[in-house]
Scaffold this motif. Structure first.
Motif, mmCIF file in Angstrom:
data_model
loop_
_atom_site.group_PDB
_atom_site.id
_atom_site.type_symbol
_atom_site.label_atom_id
_atom_site.label_comp_id
_atom_site.label_asym_id
_atom_site.label_seq_id
_atom_site.Cartn_x
_atom_site.Cartn_y
_atom_site.Cartn_z
ATOM 1 N N PRO A 189 1.326 1.635 -1.016
ATOM 2 C CA PRO A 189 1.110 0.517 -0.085
ATOM 3 C C PRO A 189 2.066 0.530 1.107
ATOM 4 O O PRO A 189 1.645 0.294 2.246
ATOM 5 C CB PRO A 189 1.318 -0.717 -0.969
ATOM 6 C CG PRO A 189 1.003 -0.252 -2.352
ATOM 7 C CD PRO A 189 1.517 1.150 -2.394
ATOM 8 N N ALA A 190 3.353 0.801 0.871
ATOM 9 C CA ALA A 190 4.313 0.835 1.970
ATOM 10 C C ALA A 190 4.028 2.010 2.897
ATOM 11 O O ALA A 190 4.138 1.890 4.127
ATOM 12 C CB ALA A 190 5.736 0.914 1.427
ATOM 13 N N LYS A 191 3.654 3.144 2.324
ATOM 14 C CA LYS A 191 3.318 4.315 3.142
ATOM 15 C C LYS A 191 2.080 4.040 3.989
ATOM 16 O O LYS A 191 2.012 4.424 5.169
ATOM 17 C CB LYS A 191 3.101 5.534 2.253
ATOM 18 C CG LYS A 191 2.927 6.851 3.024
ATOM 19 C CD LYS A 191 2.875 8.019 2.065
ATOM 20 C CE LYS A 191 2.855 9.350 2.827
ATOM 21 N NZ LYS A 191 1.730 9.470 3.765
ATOM 22 N N LEU A 192 1.095 3.352 3.406
ATOM 23 C CA LEU A 192 -0.117 3.004 4.153
ATOM 24 C C LEU A 192 0.217 2.100 5.334
ATOM 25 O O LEU A 192 -0.301 2.286 6.444
ATOM 26 C CB LEU A 192 -1.127 2.322 3.226
ATOM 27 C CG LEU A 192 -2.451 1.887 3.845
ATOM 28 C CD1 LEU A 192 -3.269 3.100 4.279
ATOM 29 C CD2 LEU A 192 -3.262 1.044 2.860
ATOM 30 N N MET A 193 1.101 1.129 5.107
ATOM 31 C CA MET A 193 1.503 0.242 6.201
ATOM 32 C C MET A 193 2.134 1.032 7.350
ATOM 33 O O MET A 193 1.847 0.790 8.524
ATOM 34 C CB MET A 193 2.501 -0.812 5.715
ATOM 35 C CG MET A 193 1.895 -1.963 4.970
ATOM 36 S SD MET A 193 3.044 -3.377 4.836
ATOM 37 C CE MET A 193 2.763 -4.207 6.406
ATOM 38 N N ASN A 194 2.989 1.996 6.999
ATOM 39 C CA ASN A 194 3.659 2.783 8.021
ATOM 40 C C ASN A 194 2.692 3.732 8.720
ATOM 41 O O ASN A 194 2.635 3.808 9.952
ATOM 42 C CB ASN A 194 4.812 3.564 7.398
ATOM 43 C CG ASN A 194 5.543 4.422 8.409
ATOM 44 O OD1 ASN A 194 6.080 3.913 9.393
ATOM 45 N ND2 ASN A 194 5.565 5.721 8.193
ATOM 46 N N ASP A 195 1.898 4.462 7.924
ATOM 47 C CA ASP A 195 1.003 5.476 8.487
ATOM 48 C C ASP A 195 -0.048 4.868 9.408
ATOM 49 O O ASP A 195 -0.410 5.465 10.429
ATOM 50 C CB ASP A 195 0.303 6.250 7.370
ATOM 51 C CG ASP A 195 1.259 7.147 6.592
ATOM 52 O OD1 ASP A 195 2.412 7.328 7.044
ATOM 53 O OD2 ASP A 195 0.861 7.646 5.519
ATOM 54 N N GLN A 196 -0.547 3.686 9.045
ATOM 55 C CA GLN A 196 -1.628 3.062 9.816
ATOM 56 C C GLN A 196 -1.123 1.962 10.750
ATOM 57 O O GLN A 196 -1.926 1.247 11.334
ATOM 58 C CB GLN A 196 -2.688 2.490 8.852
ATOM 59 C CG GLN A 196 -3.354 3.551 7.991
ATOM 60 C CD GLN A 196 -4.014 4.635 8.801
ATOM 61 O OE1 GLN A 196 -4.637 4.356 9.836
ATOM 62 N NE2 GLN A 196 -3.898 5.883 8.351
ATOM 63 N N GLN A 197 0.204 1.838 10.873
ATOM 64 C CA GLN A 197 0.821 0.869 11.778
ATOM 65 C C GLN A 197 0.260 -0.541 11.554
ATOM 66 O O GLN A 197 -0.178 -1.232 12.480
ATOM 67 C CB GLN A 197 0.637 1.302 13.233
ATOM 68 C CG GLN A 197 1.311 2.639 13.543
ATOM 69 C CD GLN A 197 1.157 3.049 14.989
ATOM 70 O OE1 GLN A 197 0.091 2.931 15.582
ATOM 71 N NE2 GLN A 197 2.248 3.533 15.575
ATOM 72 N N LEU A 198 0.281 -0.952 10.287
ATOM 73 C CA LEU A 198 -0.238 -2.263 9.913
ATOM 74 C C LEU A 198 0.829 -3.332 10.110
ATOM 75 O O LEU A 198 2.000 -3.126 9.794
ATOM 76 C CB LEU A 198 -0.693 -2.253 8.450
ATOM 77 C CG LEU A 198 -1.781 -1.238 8.089
ATOM 78 C CD1 LEU A 198 -2.053 -1.266 6.590
ATOM 79 C CD2 LEU A 198 -3.059 -1.496 8.874
ATOM 80 N N ASP A 199 0.405 -4.485 10.610
ATOM 81 C CA ASP A 199 1.311 -5.629 10.748
ATOM 82 C C ASP A 199 1.444 -6.383 9.430
ATOM 83 O O ASP A 199 2.524 -6.885 9.090
ATOM 84 C CB ASP A 199 0.792 -6.602 11.811
ATOM 85 C CG ASP A 199 0.568 -5.943 13.156
ATOM 86 O OD1 ASP A 199 1.372 -5.075 13.530
ATOM 87 O OD2 ASP A 199 -0.428 -6.290 13.819
ATOM 88 N N VAL A 200 0.335 -6.489 8.716
ATOM 89 C CA VAL A 200 0.268 -7.337 7.515
ATOM 90 C C VAL A 200 -0.489 -6.604 6.418
ATOM 91 O O VAL A 200 -1.482 -5.922 6.688
ATOM 92 C CB VAL A 200 -0.476 -8.662 7.805
ATOM 93 C CG1 VAL A 200 -0.478 -9.556 6.560
ATOM 94 C CG2 VAL A 200 0.132 -9.384 8.979
ATOM 95 N N MET A 201 -0.023 -6.759 5.181
ATOM 96 C CA MET A 201 -0.786 -6.302 4.029
ATOM 97 C C MET A 201 -1.204 -7.521 3.213
ATOM 98 O O MET A 201 -0.362 -8.322 2.797
ATOM 99 C CB MET A 201 0.027 -5.350 3.158
ATOM 100 C CG MET A 201 -0.787 -4.713 2.042
ATOM 101 S SD MET A 201 -2.019 -3.544 2.654
ATOM 102 C CE MET A 201 -0.986 -2.110 2.938
ATOM 103 N N VAL A 202 -2.501 -7.665 3.005
ATOM 104 C CA VAL A 202 -3.043 -8.708 2.128
ATOM 105 C C VAL A 202 -3.203 -8.089 0.746
ATOM 106 O O VAL A 202 -3.895 -7.073 0.595
ATOM 107 C CB VAL A 202 -4.386 -9.237 2.658
ATOM 108 C CG1 VAL A 202 -4.961 -10.287 1.704
ATOM 109 C CG2 VAL A 202 -4.226 -9.812 4.061
ATOM 110 N N CYS A 203 -2.571 -8.687 -0.257
ATOM 111 C CA CYS A 203 -2.449 -8.069 -1.580
ATOM 112 C C CYS A 203 -3.060 -8.912 -2.685
ATOM 113 O O CYS A 203 -3.137 -10.138 -2.584
ATOM 114 C CB CYS A 203 -0.979 -7.845 -1.914
ATOM 115 S SG CYS A 203 -0.185 -6.643 -0.863
#
Length: 268
Positions: A189-203
């Protein structure tokens, strides 16, 4: 139709794949039982079972386990009074319970995500360059407003967040259910946030030393990062709601109902 015939119809949907090793098993009841009505739900809780009985439905299709472990193992339950009482309710009313999990997530479309996106109205925001439905570009908003939208749409009274409530966001990730635990790779999940330049993760689910810790540190360092936790049940129940809609025309004269298992928590 009997239980086996209905399951065969469902498994022919979404690519028709059949897994040899799967948790999608007949948990209770008989393959040959004649079905009087079908219920779809996130989890076959006692409350859902009682509602199914009141609707004269004897087949429950559940996304998650009935007996408290991921594979519905019974070897540890023995004389457990909760198990025995729940099983007595099921057996006494001739209920069959079939689990629809692996095949639902792994087909031409992840049908849990499809139901959630319909509920949110976010299908047009999906990043179609990626192979999985995890990333979205929505009109710019604040975390507070996004949380308000999710509370209203998903029927939540309380939502936990990590980060600044007034932070602006537009790149959103969604990891439903246990997907936010990493699916065997806790860094995912953290790698996905970084790789895709996400502001928010809804979990859905969280582990407090993985993504939530990463987002907390990021926010404290001044990065535009936040996390919204809606819970496993609320993130996946819309997929079972939508299942009832696509299953009805396939079963023709057999009644099909969606029953909301409901968020499992009471907040004091």
């Amino acid at each position: 139709m009997n239980v086996r015939e209905i399951v065969d119809i469902i498994l022919a949907v979404n690519g028709g794949r059949r897994f040899e090793k799967t948790c999608d098993q007949l948990i209770e009841g008989s393959w040959d039982s004649q079905v009087t009505g079908v219920v779809t739900t996130f989890m076959a809780t006692v409350g859902v079972i009682r509602q199914a009985i009141s609707k004269s439905c004897n087949l429950i299709i559940t996304h998650e386990p009935t007996y408290f472990t991921g594979s519905d193992r019974l070897d540890w339950l023995g004389s457990d009074p909760v198990y025995r009482s729940k099983k007595a309710l099921i057996d006494g009313n001739h209920i069959s319970i079939w689990r629809y999990h692996d095949h639902m997530h792994t087909g031409n479309t992840d049908l849990i995500y499809a139901g959630l996106l319909k509920e949110l109205g976010w299908a047009d925001y999906l990043d179609k360059k990626l192979s999985k439905p995890h990333c979205y570009s929505i009109p710019p908003t604040s975390i507070t407003d996004l949380v308000g939208f999710l509370k209203k749409t998903l029927g939540l009274n309380i939502i936990r967040i990590v980060g600044n409530p007034e932070m602006k966001c537009s790149r959103i990730g969604i990891l439903v259910g246990g997907g936010s635990l990493g699916l065997g790779q806790e860094e995912m999940p953290a790698k996905l946030m970084n790789d895709q330049q996400l502001d928010v993760m809804v979990c859905g689910e969280i582990t407090e030393w993985t993504l939530s810790a990463c987002v907390r540190d990021a926010a404290e360092l001044g990065f535009n990062k936040a996390m919204i936790i809606v819970g496993h049940e609320r993130s996946e129940e819309p997929g079972m709601k939508e299942m009832a809609n696509w299953l009805r025309p396939l079963l023709k004269n057999t009644p099909v109902y969606f029953l909301d298992a409901g968020e499992p928590f009471i907040y004091l």
